[in-house]
Write a protein that holds these residues in place. Sequence first.
Motif: not given
Length: 546
Positions: A15-16, A479, A483, A486-487, A492-493, A496
Amino acid sequence: MSATLFTGGTVWTGGHAPQETDAVLVVDGVVAALGDDARARAAEAETVDLEGGFLMPSFGDGHAHPLYGGLEAVGPAVRPCTSVDEIVLAVKQYAEDNPDEEWIVGASYDGSLAPGGLFDARWLDAAVPDRPVVLRAWDYHTVWCNSAALQRAGITADTPDPVLGEIPHREDGSVLGTLREWGATDLVMNVMPARDEELRIGALGTAADYYLARGVTWVQDAWVEPADVATYVEAARRGALRMRFNLALYGDPRHFDSQVAQFAEQQRMVAEAANPLLTANTVKFFADGVVENETGALLQPYCSGLHSHENRGMRNWEGDSLAEAARRADELGLQIHIHAIGDAAVRQALDAIEHVVAQNGPRDRRPVIAHCQLIDDADLARFAALGVIPNMQPLWAQLDALMTVLTVPRLGTERADRQYPIRTLDTSGAPLGFGSDWPVSSGAPLDGIAVATSRRTSGGEPEGGWTPHEILPVERALSAYTAGVANQAFADNDWGVIAPAASADLVWLDRDPRAVPPLDLPGVGVRATYLRGAPAYRAENERELT
């Protein structure tokens, strides 16, 4: 209820804002808890001992061609060949082993094995003189045929170069046997018999085997035509898909008006298959070709090579036609995904997306520009400003034979050294995502991450890395392959990241990749891959079979 506790190693959440923990609880395919909370709630859970390994979100591949990749395993094995003679021998052997096949079809030969990437039909005639042979190059923008295939397609010395294509000739004016870009390659592809549907569905299984063994659970198929949609839908109906696929419906400038009218029907077919592993949310445009063919669209002319010194490559969409086509696709709610190699193509793609935003208004559209090999300095900040995802292929950012033999001579050193500005885009705030373009190049994310974090070849060249200012920190590379993809997938929810309520799409590595020297990353082993908490691949099973 099914519950699994993963413990005994390092858990990297991704994730971020990635964090580390030492345990994760998965309940009914969804992450339920981390760390101490996971252990406290795991009384009835099965335990997976990570044995000191590394658990992280599974990888996604934001740009690939899995159906083509699976089909490569069906034809002659030309990818490993290191010379023209080896390719010809492989084709000859395959033809002898398959005497009933009307056409010999294969991929992906190395385009750098012949001067200028130009391969002669007579070389293949020596192996198979009596049946058509069609081989795709590694780039899938080029085809090498024998004389029988050229004859079946009606290609002669008098055949003019088609729109969006080139037919190279020998010095005596006869057709050479190499066809470049869609307008030319389609002349042969359109007369080839369709591949058997069972074979094509099996190819999707081959692709899934390949990807899951490398920790990948979601792939953007970046080029599907109606027959491909039908294959995916039938596989989905049979329950034959074992990983997530999103389809990008192909938008061709020669046929776009008829294609766009079919997009809704193709999406309906996918929706009616009612398989959560299959979506069709995207449309794919090619803005240009590739530098190696001098068809990548450049702002300044190519230095030398195949054409006149004023050649700036090929723009597939003239004027504002790409912008208008993108607008029409966006009106249907489709995500825009544009292949853009040269700096002129990247600018055209950005202009098109800017036009879409201006005409259709704001929405969460997450447009993608794939490859981004060369970007003019004036356009670098536009990715972040427009919310454009640069989906880049990190494996290509190295001085391998393809780069040194074909690419650099066409661009010149100064321009070549501005290729693949991965870190520049990442630090600009652009939502970076990674892909492989498999089978054009390796679909193993760790192979790409090795180059992203070193800018060196597998042999370690050059020392310190090529254009080292573009080296990406390893966590950012991980990432971008998790992620970041996934974005791109609007997920993204969902996956990822390892976080409560996220799907347990996970990969278990035998070591922490952050502690491994970049050149050793391809050797990090994938112990298991999980899709919604269920093992989709286990290395121990593979060892049992071998």
